[in-house]
Design a protein around this motif. Sequence first.
Motif, PDB file in Angstrom:
ATOM      1  N   PRO A  36      -0.891  53.014 -25.818  1.00  0.00           N
ATOM      2  CA  PRO A  36       0.276  52.131 -25.925  1.00  0.00           C
ATOM      3  C   PRO A  36       0.905  51.783 -24.579  1.00  0.00           C
ATOM      4  CG  PRO A  36       0.361  53.832 -27.601  1.00  0.00           C
ATOM      5  CD  PRO A  36      -0.774  54.192 -26.706  1.00  0.00           C
ATOM      6  N   ASP A  37       0.812  52.687 -23.601  1.00  0.00           N
ATOM      7  CA  ASP A  37       1.395  52.398 -22.283  1.00  0.00           C
ATOM      8  C   ASP A  37       0.381  51.765 -21.332  1.00  0.00           C
ATOM      9  OD1 ASP A  37      -0.291  54.463 -21.616  1.00  0.00           O
ATOM     10  OD2 ASP A  37       1.285  55.847 -20.980  1.00  0.00           O
ATOM     11  N   GLN A  38      -0.793  51.368 -21.846  1.00  0.00           N
ATOM     12  CA  GLN A  38      -1.901  50.741 -21.120  1.00  0.00           C
ATOM     13  C   GLN A  38      -2.389  51.540 -19.919  1.00  0.00           C
ATOM     14  OE1 GLN A  38       1.150  49.115 -20.659  1.00  0.00           O
ATOM     15  NE2 GLN A  38       1.358  49.012 -18.444  1.00  0.00           N
ATOM     16  N   GLN A  39      -2.026  52.810 -19.813  1.00  0.00           N
ATOM     17  CA  GLN A  39      -2.463  53.623 -18.683  1.00  0.00           C
ATOM     18  C   GLN A  39      -3.737  54.411 -18.968  1.00  0.00           C
ATOM     19  OE1 GLN A  39       0.846  56.017 -17.368  1.00  0.00           O
ATOM     20  NE2 GLN A  39       2.145  54.249 -16.961  1.00  0.00           N
ATOM     21  N   LYS A  76      -2.097  46.650 -24.211  1.00  0.00           N
ATOM     22  CA  LYS A  76      -0.917  46.501 -25.059  1.00  0.00           C
ATOM     23  C   LYS A  76       0.380  46.253 -24.286  1.00  0.00           C
ATOM     24  CE  LYS A  76      -2.961  49.378 -28.721  1.00  0.00           C
ATOM     25  NZ  LYS A  76      -4.256  49.662 -28.104  1.00  0.00           N
ATOM     26  N   ASP A  77       0.303  46.052 -22.983  1.00  0.00           N
ATOM     27  CA  ASP A  77       1.503  45.753 -22.201  1.00  0.00           C
ATOM     28  C   ASP A  77       1.960  44.325 -22.468  1.00  0.00           C
ATOM     29  OD1 ASP A  77       0.144  44.290 -19.378  1.00  0.00           O
ATOM     30  OD2 ASP A  77      -1.113  45.416 -20.775  1.00  0.00           O
ATOM     31  N   VAL A  78       3.150  44.001 -21.996  1.00  0.00           N
ATOM     32  CA  VAL A  78       3.744  42.690 -22.256  1.00  0.00           C
ATOM     33  C   VAL A  78       2.857  41.573 -21.727  1.00  0.00           C
ATOM     34  CG1 VAL A  78       5.716  41.196 -21.752  1.00  0.00           C
ATOM     35  CG2 VAL A  78       6.090  43.612 -22.286  1.00  0.00           C
ATOM     36  N   ALA A  79       2.222  41.789 -20.593  1.00  0.00           N
ATOM     37  CA  ALA A  79       1.383  40.758 -19.993  1.00  0.00           C
ATOM     38  C   ALA A  79      -0.012  40.706 -20.588  1.00  0.00           C
ATOM     39  CB  ALA A  79       1.288  40.982 -18.484  1.00  0.00           C
ATOM     40  N   GLY A  80      -0.407  41.758 -21.338  1.00  0.00           N
ATOM     41  CA  GLY A  80      -1.788  41.821 -21.803  1.00  0.00           C
ATOM     42  C   GLY A  80      -2.741  41.727 -20.636  1.00  0.00           C
ATOM     43  N   ASN A  85      -0.310  36.721 -27.146  1.00  0.00           N
ATOM     44  CA  ASN A  85       0.406  35.450 -27.088  1.00  0.00           C
ATOM     45  C   ASN A  85      -0.473  34.353 -27.691  1.00  0.00           C
ATOM     46  OD1 ASN A  85       2.645  36.713 -25.999  1.00  0.00           O
ATOM     47  ND2 ASN A  85       2.072  36.258 -23.888  1.00  0.00           N
ATOM     48  N   ASN A  86      -0.888  33.376 -26.900  1.00  0.00           N
ATOM     49  CA  ASN A  86      -1.659  32.260 -27.442  1.00  0.00           C
ATOM     50  C   ASN A  86      -3.135  32.332 -27.057  1.00  0.00           C
ATOM     51  OD1 ASN A  86      -1.400  29.821 -29.059  1.00  0.00           O
ATOM     52  ND2 ASN A  86      -1.923  28.671 -27.203  1.00  0.00           N
ATOM     53  N   THR A  87      -3.580  33.474 -26.554  1.00  0.00           N
ATOM     54  CA  THR A  87      -4.966  33.605 -26.098  1.00  0.00           C
ATOM     55  C   THR A  87      -5.724  34.590 -26.974  1.00  0.00           C
ATOM     56  OG1 THR A  87      -4.303  33.166 -23.807  1.00  0.00           O
ATOM     57  CG2 THR A  87      -6.458  34.169 -24.145  1.00  0.00           C
ATOM     58  N   VAL A  88      -6.878  34.178 -27.455  1.00  0.00           N
ATOM     59  CA  VAL A  88      -7.756  35.014 -28.266  1.00  0.00           C
ATOM     60  C   VAL A  88      -8.931  35.461 -27.409  1.00  0.00           C
ATOM     61  CG1 VAL A  88      -9.278  35.080 -30.288  1.00  0.00           C
ATOM     62  CG2 VAL A  88      -7.111  33.823 -30.394  1.00  0.00           C
TER      63      VAL A  88
END
Length: 352
Positions: free
Chosen positions: A322-325, A276-280, A228-231
């Motif tokens: 990809p599934d962050q697991q 890589k999840d929606v929430a990072g 999103n907006n965080t590096v």
Amino acid sequence: MLFESHSPRPVEDSNFKLVPKITISDNTSEVFSIRFSPDGNFVAAGCGDGAIRVFNAQTGALAYNLQGGSNVALPTTAIRFRPASEANKTKNVLISANAAGAVQHWHMTSGKCLHSMDEVHENQVYALDYDKDGTKFVTAGKDTAVRVYDEATKTLLTTMQGGQGYSTKTTPGHSNRIFSVKVLPQDENLVISGGWDNTVQVWDIRAGYAIRSMFGPHVCGDSVDIHNNTVVTGSWRANNQLELWDFGSGEKISDVPWHVLPNQPACMLYAAQFSKDVAGRFIAAGGSGANEAKVFDRLRNNAVVGTVTGLTRGVFAVDFSPDQQKLAIAGGDASIRILDIVNKGYDGKDHD
């Protein structure tokens, strides 16, 4: 390998932990880049002997050897799997770069090299990335330029080197080697990169140059990422090595404390990445000095999920599945370690 499920941490605690799953120890050379395939079933490693080896992520067995290694070959410095999309009919394609300046496309399952090209004379390529849809890829390295290519035709679209104008926000671009590059998922026209010159540059493909920069990070590996907006940036230094930045303003948000133990060396970072999840939700990072990797939980005030420590050499590369697991880490000791990220209530056994 020693493994700590906890280390000194902020007041909050994560409800996740790391569980060692597989250690691939029959790799014969250090690993400079590692990536899960888009389906998470394989892990590809770019190695110091020039090899590209692909392992089964469930069993650790060698599945494909795309390029054999040699003690006289230059390292494979970066690899990326091409994102699956309607624009790309051929699946299981990955791109690689090496310190000789070669950029190559590989078909993983057949082992064929689909395309090969050499960049400008004597350039060494250290970093690669695709845009979200896999229609363009970017390269960067020794000569401080960021090059953008069309994936379908493999033609060079633009070379970005230097900055804009003479305003108060002028940036000259990079003045030293680039080791990390990332196309923004939310805007394929913007690219960020970091390197030895203590800056992260923001490039606009439409303009063809760097439009602004963030000063501070000393990037020596694949340690720049954005969610999103965080590096997030990982720096090869003993203090303030893991930092978060606001992409919009370029201002630093905070440090992510590494928590160095008393009488122990600091960990100087080569790798850093958001999950890589929606929430990072998670950040993984690793490096040398302390020779360790850590995972942090952003939703719990960057609490430490777990630490992989006791390694004989530094961590050069990390990648979330990809599934962050799952998390893969690799580096100087040539081993590849795959860990599960699980809820603390998980007992490590499979249940019906």
